[in-house]
Design a protein around this motif. Structure first.
Motif, PDB file in Angstrom:
ATOM      1  N   TYR A   1       0.813  -1.220   0.000  1.00  0.00           N
ATOM      2  CA  TYR A   1       0.000   0.000   0.000  1.00  0.00           C
ATOM      3  C   TYR A   1       0.847   1.271   0.000  1.00  0.00           C
ATOM      4  O   TYR A   1       0.635   2.168  -0.819  1.00  0.00           O
ATOM      5  N   GLN A   2       1.791   1.360   0.932  1.00  0.00           N
ATOM      6  CA  GLN A   2       2.599   2.584   0.999  1.00  0.00           C
ATOM      7  C   GLN A   2       3.763   2.556  -0.006  1.00  0.00           C
ATOM      8  O   GLN A   2       4.143   3.586  -0.527  1.00  0.00           O
ATOM      9  N   GLY A   3       4.302   1.356  -0.255  1.00  0.00           N
ATOM     10  CA  GLY A   3       5.386   1.244  -1.227  1.00  0.00           C
ATOM     11  C   GLY A   3       4.876   1.296  -2.651  1.00  0.00           C
ATOM     12  O   GLY A   3       5.031   2.293  -3.355  1.00  0.00           O
ATOM     13  N   ALA A   4       4.218   0.218  -3.098  1.00  0.00           N
ATOM     14  CA  ALA A   4       3.729   0.158  -4.480  1.00  0.00           C
ATOM     15  C   ALA A   4       2.599   1.152  -4.726  1.00  0.00           C
ATOM     16  O   ALA A   4       2.544   1.810  -5.763  1.00  0.00           O
ATOM     17  N   GLY A   5       1.664   1.268  -3.776  1.00  0.00           N
ATOM     18  CA  GLY A   5       0.506   2.139  -3.969  1.00  0.00           C
ATOM     19  C   GLY A   5       0.836   3.618  -3.893  1.00  0.00           C
ATOM     20  O   GLY A   5       0.490   4.388  -4.792  1.00  0.00           O
ATOM     21  N   ARG A   6       1.527   4.018  -2.838  1.00  0.00           N
ATOM     22  CA  ARG A   6       1.856   5.431  -2.640  1.00  0.00           C
ATOM     23  C   ARG A   6       3.148   5.843  -3.348  1.00  0.00           C
ATOM     24  O   ARG A   6       3.429   7.021  -3.512  1.00  0.00           O
ATOM     25  N   GLY A   7       3.967   4.843  -3.699  1.00  0.00           N
ATOM     26  CA  GLY A   7       5.224   5.161  -4.366  1.00  0.00           C
ATOM     27  C   GLY A   7       6.354   5.505  -3.429  1.00  0.00           C
ATOM     28  O   GLY A   7       7.368   6.065  -3.854  1.00  0.00           O
ATOM     29  N   LEU A   8       6.228   5.149  -2.146  1.00  0.00           N
ATOM     30  CA  LEU A   8       7.307   5.399  -1.200  1.00  0.00           C
ATOM     31  C   LEU A   8       8.437   4.392  -1.399  1.00  0.00           C
ATOM     32  O   LEU A   8       8.217   3.271  -1.864  1.00  0.00           O
ATOM     33  N   SER A   9       9.632   4.786  -1.005  1.00  0.00           N
ATOM     34  CA  SER A   9      10.821   3.965  -1.207  1.00  0.00           C
ATOM     35  C   SER A   9      10.760   2.668  -0.408  1.00  0.00           C
ATOM     36  O   SER A   9      10.544   2.682   0.804  1.00  0.00           O
ATOM     37  N   CYS A  10      10.971   1.549  -1.098  1.00  0.00           N
ATOM     38  CA  CYS A  10      11.024   0.269  -0.401  1.00  0.00           C
ATOM     39  C   CYS A  10      12.230   0.197   0.523  1.00  0.00           C
ATOM     40  O   CYS A  10      12.200  -0.508   1.535  1.00  0.00           O
ATOM     41  N   GLU A  11      13.292   0.926   0.205  1.00  0.00           N
ATOM     42  CA  GLU A  11      14.466   0.957   1.078  1.00  0.00           C
ATOM     43  C   GLU A  11      14.129   1.634   2.406  1.00  0.00           C
ATOM     44  O   GLU A  11      14.575   1.188   3.472  1.00  0.00           O
ATOM     45  N   VAL A  12      13.339   2.695   2.351  1.00  0.00           N
ATOM     46  CA  VAL A  12      12.914   3.374   3.585  1.00  0.00           C
ATOM     47  C   VAL A  12      12.029   2.442   4.406  1.00  0.00           C
ATOM     48  O   VAL A  12      12.179   2.332   5.628  1.00  0.00           O
ATOM     49  N   ILE A  13      11.098   1.759   3.747  1.00  0.00           N
ATOM     50  CA  ILE A  13      10.229   0.816   4.447  1.00  0.00           C
ATOM     51  C   ILE A  13      11.060  -0.292   5.086  1.00  0.00           C
ATOM     52  O   ILE A  13      10.829  -0.679   6.243  1.00  0.00           O
ATOM     53  N   ALA A  14      12.051  -0.801   4.356  1.00  0.00           N
ATOM     54  CA  ALA A  14      12.901  -1.867   4.882  1.00  0.00           C
ATOM     55  C   ALA A  14      13.695  -1.402   6.100  1.00  0.00           C
ATOM     56  O   ALA A  14      13.910  -2.162   7.050  1.00  0.00           O
ATOM     57  N   THR A  15      14.121  -0.143   6.095  1.00  0.00           N
ATOM     58  CA  THR A  15      14.847   0.401   7.249  1.00  0.00           C
ATOM     59  C   THR A  15      13.952   0.443   8.481  1.00  0.00           C
ATOM     60  O   THR A  15      14.354   0.050   9.585  1.00  0.00           O
ATOM     61  N   LEU A  16      12.716   0.902   8.297  1.00  0.00           N
ATOM     62  CA  LEU A  16      11.769   0.939   9.409  1.00  0.00           C
ATOM     63  C   LEU A  16      11.395  -0.471   9.858  1.00  0.00           C
ATOM     64  O   LEU A  16      11.241  -0.736  11.057  1.00  0.00           O
ATOM     65  N   GLU A  17      11.261  -1.373   8.902  1.00  0.00           N
ATOM     66  CA  GLU A  17      10.955  -2.766   9.226  1.00  0.00           C
ATOM     67  C   GLU A  17      12.034  -3.351  10.132  1.00  0.00           C
ATOM     68  O   GLU A  17      11.733  -3.995  11.155  1.00  0.00           O
ATOM     69  N   GLN A  18      13.290  -3.120   9.790  1.00  0.00           N
ATOM     70  CA  GLN A  18      14.383  -3.643  10.600  1.00  0.00           C
ATOM     71  C   GLN A  18      14.428  -2.977  11.968  1.00  0.00           C
ATOM     72  O   GLN A  18      14.667  -3.634  12.993  1.00  0.00           O
ATOM     73  N   LEU A  19      14.186  -1.691  12.012  1.00  0.00           N
ATOM     74  CA  LEU A  19      14.187  -0.959  13.278  1.00  0.00           C
ATOM     75  C   LEU A  19      13.116  -1.482  14.221  1.00  0.00           C
ATOM     76  O   LEU A  19      13.360  -1.704  15.414  1.00  0.00           O
ATOM     77  N   VAL A  20      11.912  -1.687  13.704  1.00  0.00           N
ATOM     78  CA  VAL A  20      10.762  -2.061  14.536  1.00  0.00           C
ATOM     79  C   VAL A  20      10.714  -3.561  14.807  1.00  0.00           C
ATOM     80  O   VAL A  20      10.384  -3.994  15.913  1.00  0.00           O
ATOM     81  N   GLN A  21      11.048  -4.374  13.822  1.00  0.00           N
ATOM     82  CA  GLN A  21      10.858  -5.827  13.937  1.00  0.00           C
ATOM     83  C   GLN A  21      12.131  -6.611  14.222  1.00  0.00           C
ATOM     84  O   GLN A  21      12.058  -7.775  14.629  1.00  0.00           O
ATOM     85  N   GLY A  22      13.296  -6.033  13.962  1.00  0.00           N
ATOM     86  CA  GLY A  22      14.507  -6.827  14.037  1.00  0.00           C
ATOM     87  C   GLY A  22      14.452  -7.910  12.972  1.00  0.00           C
ATOM     88  O   GLY A  22      14.137  -7.652  11.815  1.00  0.00           O
ATOM     89  N   GLU A  23      14.706  -9.153  13.381  1.00  0.00           N
ATOM     90  CA  GLU A  23      14.699 -10.267  12.430  1.00  0.00           C
ATOM     91  C   GLU A  23      13.347 -10.974  12.345  1.00  0.00           C
ATOM     92  O   GLU A  23      13.200 -11.947  11.604  1.00  0.00           O
TER      93      GLU A  23
END
Length: 222
Positions: free
Chosen positions: A120-142
């Motif tokens: 939704y935010q990546g493909a739909g909104r056009g936000l950077s998948c790299e930014v999403i991946a950074t937040l994913e790692q920050l919030v979720q770890g592994e």
């Protein structure tokens, strides 16, 4: 019909936590609510200790964030603000619900998780998948789901189904092109990591959809 896009078999027993983490994804109108209830009933009938939750949401604070995200408003919602709100809710959800349940040996079944953010935010909104991946790692770890089930349907059919519900939320009011991009975003996730995903054709008769869901779940059960 169920597939992973590559014909790979589901790998079980690779989770770093005692319980299993299953997420259910899909665009509007795929029947997530109905099929989530079916999965819940099926797993509990098999004796699986289960925690059922959703995103955004799952805790009182995260549910308040959900209300902010879904509410229709005159003010334009900044895409980065939307993304950060989603991960804020996710951080609370993980800390208060998901991780404790997994540590207790329960299986967690979540209506949406981070794949929805990429779609939704990546493909739909056009936000950077790299930014999403950074937040994913920050919030979720592994931490990643053991299994992600993607209910797939053509966008026109899905939106027609969704329109039969009551008032539409802020996301459901997006243009068709947005949902086409979201669907493609899910398809890209499946292609990139087929071992974790199973795609179920949600355009089938409900009994056929649920038969496919049984096949998918049986691969994960002991």
């Amino acid at each position: 019909m169920v597939s992973d896009g590559h014909g790979a078999s589901l790998q079980s027993g690779k989770s770093s936590q005692p319980g299993k983490f299953i997420t259910l994804e899909g665009t509007e109108g795929v029947g997530k609510t109905t099929n989530l209830e079916f999965i819940q009933s099926y797993l509990r009938a098999k004796g699986v200790p289960l925690c059922v939750t959703r995103e955004p949401g799952g805790t009182p604070l995260a549910e308040q964030v959900r209300e902010l995200l879904l509410a229709k408003r005159d003010e334009t919602v900044d895409e980065t603000a939307e993304l950060l709100l989603i991960f804020a809710a996710r951080a609370q959800h993980l800390n208060q619900v998901i991780q404790p349940a997994l540590a207790r040996g329960e299986w967690v079944l979540s209506d949406r998780f981070t794949d929805a953010t990429y779609a939704y935010q990546g493909a739909g909104r056009g936000l950077s998948c790299e930014v999403i991946a950074t937040l994913e790692q920050l919030v979720q770890g592994e931490l990643r789901p053991d299994l992600t089930i993607v209910l797939d349907i053509d966008v026109a059919t899905g939106l027609a189904r969704a329109s039969q519900r009551a008032a539409l939320d802020r996301f459901e009011l997006e243009a068709v092109e947005f949902f086409e991009a979201v669907r493609q975003g899910y398809q890209a996730r499946v292609t990139a990591n087929p071992d974790r995903y199973r795609v179920v054709d949600a355009g089938q008769d409900l009994s056929a959809v649920q038969s496919d869901l049984k096949l998918v779940l049986d691969q994960l059960l002991p």
